[in-house]
Design an enzyme around this catalytic site. Structure first.
Site, PDB file in Angstrom:
ATOM      1  N   GLU A 153       0.818  -1.224   0.000  1.00  0.00           N
ATOM      2  CA  GLU A 153       0.000   0.000   0.000  1.00  0.00           C
ATOM      3  C   GLU A 153       0.847   1.269   0.000  1.00  0.00           C
ATOM      4  OE1 GLU A 153      -1.486   1.839   3.428  1.00  0.00           O
ATOM      5  OE2 GLU A 153      -1.054   0.153   4.753  1.00  0.00           O
ATOM      6  N   VAL A 190      -5.444   0.507   3.045  1.00  0.00           N
ATOM      7  CA  VAL A 190      -5.617  -0.942   2.902  1.00  0.00           C
ATOM      8  C   VAL A 190      -6.854  -1.225   2.037  1.00  0.00           C
ATOM      9  CG1 VAL A 190      -6.229  -3.051   4.170  1.00  0.00           C
ATOM     10  CG2 VAL A 190      -4.406  -1.544   5.029  1.00  0.00           C
ATOM     11  N   ASP A 221     -16.831   5.508  14.213  1.00  0.00           N
ATOM     12  CA  ASP A 221     -15.607   5.563  13.418  1.00  0.00           C
ATOM     13  C   ASP A 221     -15.065   4.147  13.247  1.00  0.00           C
ATOM     14  OD1 ASP A 221     -13.248   6.034  12.141  1.00  0.00           O
ATOM     15  OD2 ASP A 221     -12.548   7.598  13.515  1.00  0.00           O
ATOM     16  N   LYS A 275      -3.130  -1.843  15.807  1.00  0.00           N
ATOM     17  CA  LYS A 275      -2.594  -1.094  16.961  1.00  0.00           C
ATOM     18  C   LYS A 275      -3.690  -0.914  17.985  1.00  0.00           C
ATOM     19  CE  LYS A 275       0.897   1.800  14.884  1.00  0.00           C
ATOM     20  NZ  LYS A 275       0.696   1.785  13.435  1.00  0.00           N
TER      21      LYS A 275
HETATM   22  N1  PSU Z   1      -2.523   1.673  10.788  1.00  0.00           N
HETATM   23  C1  PSU Z   1      -1.181   1.655  10.895  1.00  0.00           C
HETATM   24  N2  PSU Z   1      -0.415   2.217   9.908  1.00  0.00           N
HETATM   25  C2  PSU Z   1      -0.992   2.796   8.803  1.00  0.00           C
HETATM   26  C3  PSU Z   1      -2.420   2.790   8.698  1.00  0.00           C
HETATM   27  C4  PSU Z   1      -3.143   2.219   9.704  1.00  0.00           C
HETATM   28  O1  PSU Z   1      -0.657   1.131  11.855  1.00  0.00           O
HETATM   29  O2  PSU Z   1      -0.274   3.315   7.927  1.00  0.00           O
HETATM   30  C5  PSU Z   1      -3.064   3.376   7.471  1.00  0.00           C
HETATM   31  C6  PSU Z   1      -3.409   2.256   6.469  1.00  0.00           C
HETATM   32  O3  PSU Z   1      -3.266   2.770   5.155  1.00  0.00           O
HETATM   33  C7  PSU Z   1      -4.872   1.976   6.764  1.00  0.00           C
HETATM   34  C8  PSU Z   1      -5.373   3.362   7.090  1.00  0.00           C
HETATM   35  O4  PSU Z   1      -5.578   1.405   5.686  1.00  0.00           O
HETATM   36  O5  PSU Z   1      -4.321   3.963   7.836  1.00  0.00           O
HETATM   37  C9  PSU Z   1      -6.656   3.323   7.882  1.00  0.00           C
HETATM   38  O6  PSU Z   1      -7.160   4.614   8.006  1.00  0.00           O
HETATM   39  P1  PSU Z   1      -8.619   4.829   8.596  1.00  0.00           P
HETATM   40  O7  PSU Z   1      -8.536   4.430  10.032  1.00  0.00           O
HETATM   41  O8  PSU Z   1      -8.882   6.306   8.406  1.00  0.00           O
HETATM   42  O9  PSU Z   1      -9.550   3.978   7.781  1.00  0.00           O
HETATM   43 MN    MN Z   2     -12.215   6.464  10.249  1.00  0.00          MN
END
Ligand code: PSU
Ligand code: MN
Length: 312
Positions: free
Chosen positions: A33, A115, A147, A168
């Site tokens: 990604e 992702v 969220d 995480k």
């Molecule tokens: N979690 C991590 N590192 C990252 C991401 C998430 O530990 O780089 C990035 C990935 O690209 C994941 C995105 O798909 O954040 C998720 O964002 P959101 O929570 O806004 O969907």
């Molecule tokens: Mn979000």
């Protein structure tokens, strides 16, 4: 590298010559990604790591396909220059999740894929294996804020094997697993019974499936395809022991970062990048080192699974 446009199933996807040649020869390909490059790590380490992760894939017998949107075109297999561009622009590049795809592409803009969108584009190009660091999930307090990362919906609807180090604890891990269970996504512990929590190995949260070899995972995915289950699979790989961080130390940092985000009113798509940057700053870069180690390890495992899949 020569990059050529080809049309797959009526969709415009740009595939690099290296990836295309690999596919035509029946060689394994592993998607990577780009939000992790633009928003997940600081420049210039982000570019260096992205290129090193590609090398890990090559060393393990597969061909890397780093994915992003370039000039409005979903692109599979970025050139070095394109990776440098995403890394040096960093958060100025749009972070593109599924809901953003049509607009970014119609405007001809560049976008870093999460992702969710990396899976989506991988599947358009017939790439079935994908290595990353951590996935998005149900945020803490998600039962009120709603969220929930679009990554979870995507894993439920797109047949790609996602290899990660769990999630995480910026997320509500038990609710993230509940969500995936409801959506019918197998969450596999790679040589572990409980969910790895990214920087640490044992969250104590039991998974319902454990597989110990790349071959078993490849076989399970083939079966999923044969049965037309229509969902992806999440393979969770513990961070190598020597790179793991003490749970109490990292969890205290994460709790502090979440409080900071609340105090500053950070929300929506900014939440995850904000938390990642805070954690890195507070740990003085120690978390970045762990992050780099686990991404490389995941790239190795994803490549081994892809190799098994193409062998059979
Ligand atoms: N979690 C991590 N590192 C990252 C991401 C998430 O530990 O780089 C990035 C990935 O690209 C994941 C995105 O798909 O954040 C998720 O964002 P959101 O929570 O806004 O969907
Ligand atoms: Mn979000």
């Amino acid at each position: 590298m020569v990059v050529q446009n080809i049309n797959i199933k009526g969709r415009k996807v740009c595939i690099s010559a290296e990836v295309l040649e690999a596919q035509q020869a029946g060689k394994p390909v592993v998607a990577l990604e780009s939000t992790i490059i633009s928003h997940g790590m600081p420049y210039p380490q982000n570019v260096q790591v992205a290129l090193e992760v590609e090398d890990v894939v090559r060393k393990n017998g597969a061909v890397p396909a780093t994915i992003a949107i370039i000039n409005g075109i979903p692109t599979v297999g970025l050139s070095k220059e394109q990776i440098e561009h995403l890394g040096s622009e960093g958060p100025k590049i749009a972070k593109v999740s599924r809901r953003d795809m049509a607009i970014i592409c119609s405007k001809g803009l560049d976008g870093a894929t999460t992702v969710a969108t990396t899976m989506l584009i991988a599947r358009m190009a017939d790439v079935k294996f994908f290595a990353t660091g951590g996935i998005g999930g149900v945020h803490r307090g998600g039962e009120l804020s709603m969220d929930i990362s679009a990554d979870l919906e995507e894993i439920a609807r797109t047949e790609v094997v996602v290899v990660c180090a769990g999630a995480k604890s910026i997320l509500d891990l038990p609710r993230t697993l509940e969500y995936l269970e409801t959506k019918g996504v197998p969450v596999i512990g790679y040589g572990t019974d409980d969910l790895p929590a990214f920087y640490t190995n044992h969250s104590g949260i039991k998974l319902n499936a454990r597989l110990d070899t790349p071959l078993e995972i490849s076989e399970a995915f083939k079966k999923s395809e044969d049965l037309e289950l229509g969902a992806g699979m999440l393979v969770t790989v513990p961070i190598p022991e020597e790179n793991a961080m003490p749970a109490t130390e990292i969890n205290a940092v994460i709790d502090g970062a979440i409080k900071d985000a609340e105090a500053q009113g950070v929300h929506g798509k900014d939440t995850t990048p904000f938390l990642l940057a805070r954690i890195k700053d507070v740990t003085g870069g120690k978390s970045l080192e762990a992050n780099i180690a686990l991404v490389k390890n995941n790239a190795k495992v994803a490549s081994q699974i892809a190799v098994e899949y193409e062998k059979a």
